[in-house]
Design an enzyme around this catalytic site. Structure first.
Site, PDB file in Angstrom:
ATOM      1  N   CYS A   1       3.730   7.551  -6.140  1.00 24.72           N
ATOM      2  CA  CYS A   1       3.245   9.060  -6.757  1.00 24.72           C
ATOM      3  C   CYS A   1       3.670  10.270  -5.387  1.00 24.72           C
ATOM      4  O   CYS A   1       4.386  11.515  -6.288  1.00 24.72           O
ATOM      5  CB  CYS A   1       2.338   9.709  -6.482  1.00 24.72           C
ATOM      6  SG  CYS A   1       0.927   8.304  -7.285  1.00 24.72           S
TER       7      CYS A   1
ATOM      8  N   SER B   1       1.082  -1.431   0.106  1.00 19.98           N
ATOM      9  CA  SER B   1       0.048  -0.042   0.139  1.00 19.98           C
ATOM     10  C   SER B   1       1.228   1.337   0.089  1.00 19.98           C
ATOM     11  O   SER B   1       0.643   2.209   0.661  1.00 19.98           O
ATOM     12  CB  SER B   1      -0.890  -0.248   0.947  1.00 19.98           C
ATOM     13  OG  SER B   1      -1.779   0.886   1.310  1.00 19.98           O
TER      14      SER B   1
ATOM     15  N   HIS C   1       0.207   4.507   2.881  1.00 23.50           N
ATOM     16  CA  HIS C   1      -1.282   4.592   2.906  1.00 23.50           C
ATOM     17  C   HIS C   1      -1.736   3.970   4.060  1.00 23.50           C
ATOM     18  O   HIS C   1      -2.107   5.406   5.135  1.00 23.50           O
ATOM     19  CB  HIS C   1      -2.133   4.039   1.480  1.00 23.50           C
ATOM     20  CG  HIS C   1      -1.771   4.776   0.023  1.00 23.50           C
ATOM     21  ND1 HIS C   1      -2.166   6.021   0.699  1.00 23.50           N
ATOM     22  CD2 HIS C   1      -1.995   4.053  -0.889  1.00 23.50           C
ATOM     23  CE1 HIS C   1      -2.000   6.564  -1.162  1.00 23.50           C
ATOM     24  NE2 HIS C   1      -1.650   5.330  -1.416  1.00 23.50           N
TER      25      HIS C   1
ATOM     26  N   ARG D   1      -7.686  -5.100  10.436  1.00 21.26           N
ATOM     27  CA  ARG D   1      -8.794  -5.470   8.728  1.00 21.26           C
ATOM     28  C   ARG D   1      -8.531  -7.207   8.510  1.00 21.26           C
ATOM     29  O   ARG D   1      -8.652  -7.801   7.513  1.00 21.26           O
ATOM     30  CB  ARG D   1      -8.315  -5.179   7.226  1.00 21.26           C
ATOM     31  CG  ARG D   1      -8.137  -3.873   7.615  1.00 21.26           C
ATOM     32  CD  ARG D   1      -8.238  -2.837   5.826  1.00 21.26           C
ATOM     33  NE  ARG D   1      -8.016  -1.332   5.942  1.00 21.26           N
ATOM     34  CZ  ARG D   1      -7.866  -0.896   5.249  1.00 21.26           C
ATOM     35  NH1 ARG D   1      -8.155  -1.330   3.867  1.00 21.26           N
ATOM     36  NH2 ARG D   1      -7.706   0.793   5.226  1.00 21.26           N
TER      37      ARG D   1
END
Lengths: 460, 460
Positions: free
Chosen positions: B45, B41, B63, B73
């Protein structure tokens, strides 16, 4: 044969129509604008910034100087000329000049661009004679307000009204070092464009910037001594003393002339026009803040006096008079204001409006950052509220508060509203991304994802 | 029975799919992510901003931290595990671990999220061994580049390639006080997303900011001494000496595994998927930079490796594996970059592309100010180019250069492209207005008005 086109009202919509006719027909048309005031093509939206000296000279608020219209575009402009009657059957208008003269003009087509006027309770009109009691609806008003409130004797200014212009004025007057109090009848500011849950953020932001708010207590009346208004009296019985008072309790369409001419007035109280912007008298077009149009979201007639549609209406009416057949499609009622560096933007229906109209509404609200989290701590905070019809998934409206990007994100929703789009369209909308502009999951996309869940359209 | 879901590749798209399955199915699914690198993740950019020290720590570019996926999760993540083969018939994958171990996993569903890899000429690969020769395609690459170019011995950096990442890198490396030269094969920068007339503005802006550009002369090869690359040799025969070299000549879809598994490869060279993002083997989904999708504007298959669609593909594939039937509609290829405080944004087709595809193209270009003229001298300059199909009036694309609002205005056009809208839709689009945000005739509306005239759709 030269086409004779009369335009009543020299605001942006009227001048836009006048320019369009001349551009398309040139010498084949005579275009004459009757303006009862002293200015044409003025930017009323800029007046708060004149009051705050961010705009130095009043002339800067003219979109164009008069000579642009008269010399360059070949439009005749009669300043200080008020049209007092229109005989639609004989296509003749009658006007009176400030100097005392009067006359008439026989038109082939007429464009009514009479705009709107301040809506001020009859009982308050007596105070308009006082030197420290103002409305803001012309460049001359802006001049009067600025010269009065910038005087060092003025310490405290009360603004009555809780709409857009009040907050723009408040920001600018605070810049002058004056204390400002806003008196509003609704419990939260910007009632028309924002739901209470969003307005409560706005309230916090404004109070954090030193603005005093007296909300939920409409102003009842004022008290005055021999030459000045001294206090505003609220419905609660409280009163607030101040050195100057500005009443900004909204506007209403200027329809006196249209009614007198027997033109159809719509259900909203504004002038009725068809999609080509013709009134009930087909040679008379009407454009701008005096006419009603269609709300794209609901399909209903709506009065939405905002500058961009007004200008485009001028383009449409002028084009049609010159022989085109362009339809004005209607509006999403997108609006925006800013105060203290924060932008408040809205489009479509509020939840309150949607419920009142019988929609089953699903809503999602997102608080997020405007940039990638690793750039400048994520940029600024933004709050977005998104509304959809829960039976169809069709978008109904959105509201946002934040930096200028809040405005642009609302424009994206407005674009979708104009196309009758759904929440899925917003979710899959291909807006760009780079770390300096937004997070990869843009707050707008996140709001759509949340709303899909609310709607049960997405599996969770 | 527990559904066994394997995800190959721990980038944003893969993790998005993994998260979605777990969110919808919880304990009813076992989700395992195989990632050959050290991170999941990650925000590639963001790497230019790490190189320029605007982002301090590499971890900020994640992220989410790994624990968000594993603990919160409930996703199993195998770092340093490379999937080397997939047997689609028996639904078994084989993997090798960095440490030397290997194993297999039997899946019910598999998500291929293998991403893209740098496209670098075979002849240049030998230079990858040198300590001052880089590509930028992982967080580890970013770390290597930063630690090298921030050394005070490095005075001049050459970046080979004229795409988005090159200019973001150039900006950041100049911030470190280094001279930067960009070598590009096209005559103008950002060739894929901008027409030459727009790129020529970009070129001026970049040069005005001290960037040296050697364009229209592709790099042919490099020269090296015993431990360092010393110069790049251009097709013209010229050569440029520098202390460090970064090759950013584009990427290509990583399809080795897919090909080996016998999956259909599309006409674009990327993995073929249907609208539910299933590959030719229906239990294998593919998402992100390794797959092709549909260009909404043309209806053709296109490879458009950009982060927002990649993330949404993860959402769609994950949802569908969990039992939904969500279609991914395609993309408008909206993209944006920024350097030296100027934003360059594009959506849809360029004029060059549209002509090559056989469209009859009408184009309009507007240079304007971003704000009301009387606010801060009108704000910043913006240039917008707008394209439409001259036989239908359908919008084909747009490009803009300016402040951040250039990006947002392009997003509005992107929104219209997604809905197959026309120039009239853009003209009548109800975007908001106030003096601090835009002129009452927004540059976008003006561009539409101009384009209507080009198209002969408006009377002049």
């Amino acid at each position: 044969m030269v086409l004779r086109v009369a335009v009543v009202g020299g605001g942006a919509a009227g001048m836009s129509a006048a320019s369009r006719v001349k551009r398309l027909l040139g010498d084949k048309a005579e275009v004459i604008v009757f303006e009862r005031g002293n200015w044409v093509s003025f930017a009323l939206c800029g007046t708060p910034y004149y009051v705050g000296f961010r705009v130095k000279r009043l002339e800067e608020l003219l979109h164009y100087p008069l000579s642009e219209f008269t010399e360059k575009r070949g439009i005749r402009v009669k300043l200080g000329s008020e049209v007092v009657e229109i005989d639609a059957d004989s296509r003749r208008l009658f006007y009176q000049e400030k100097g005392g003269g009067n006359g008439y003009y026989d038109y082939d087509y007429l464009v009514l661009a009479t705009g709107a006027r301040p809506r001020i309770p009859v009982a308050w009109r007596e105070f308009l004679g006082y030197k420290n009691f103002f409305t803001l609806h012309s460049l001359d008003d802006a001049e009067r307000i600025r010269s009065y409130v910038s005087d060092s004797g003025v310490k405290h200014v009360v603004i009555v009204g809780d709409g857009y212009i009040s907050f723009e004025l408040a920001d600018n007057i605070q810049q002058l070092g004056r204390k400002v109090t806003i008196v509003g009848k609704h419990r939260y500011p910007l009632y028309k464009a924002f739901d209470d849950d969003m307005s409560s953020y706005i309230l916090q932001l404004l109070e954090a910037n030193g603005l005093t708010m007296r909300l939920g207590q409409p102003a009842e009346t004022f008290e005055a001594d021999s030459d000045k208004v001294t206090r505003v009296v609220l419905s609660s019985g409280d009163s607030i003393e101040a050195d100057a008072f500005i009443v900004a309790t909204g506007i209403e369409p200027e329809t006196v002339l249209a009614r007198k001419a027997g033109l159809r007035i719509g259900e909203t109280g504004a002038i009725w026009v068809n999609e080509y912007l013709q009134t009930s008298s087909s040679e008379i077009y009407a454009v701008g803040d005096s006419v009603e149009t269609v709300d794209i979201v609901t399909g209903r007639r709506v009065w939405a006096p905002l500058a961009p549609p007004a200008n485009k209406m001028g383009y449409v009416a002028g084009s049609n008079i010159a022989g085109a057949r362009i339809r004005f499609p209607g509006v999403a009622r997108t609006s925006v204001t800013a105060a203290f560096g924060v932008f408040f933007a809205s489009t479509g229906l509020t939840e309150r409006e949607a419920i009142a109209m019988g929609y089953k509404v699903a809503a999602a609200k997102v608080e997020a950052y405007t940039k990638a989290r690793y750039i400048d701590g994520g940029g600024k905070r933004i709050v977005i509220k998104l509304l959809a019809d829960s039976s169809t998934g069709k978008l109904l409206g959105a509201q946002a508060i934040g930096d200028e990007s809040a405005f642009w994100r609302i424009n994206i929703v407005a674009t979708l509203l104009m196309k009758g789009a759904t929440v899925w369209d917003l979710f899959f909308n291909d807006i760009g991304y780079m770390p300096l502009t937004n997070p990869v999951w843009d707050p707008l996309t996140v709001a759509a994802r949340l709303l899909l869940r609310q709607l049960g359209l997405s599996p969770d």
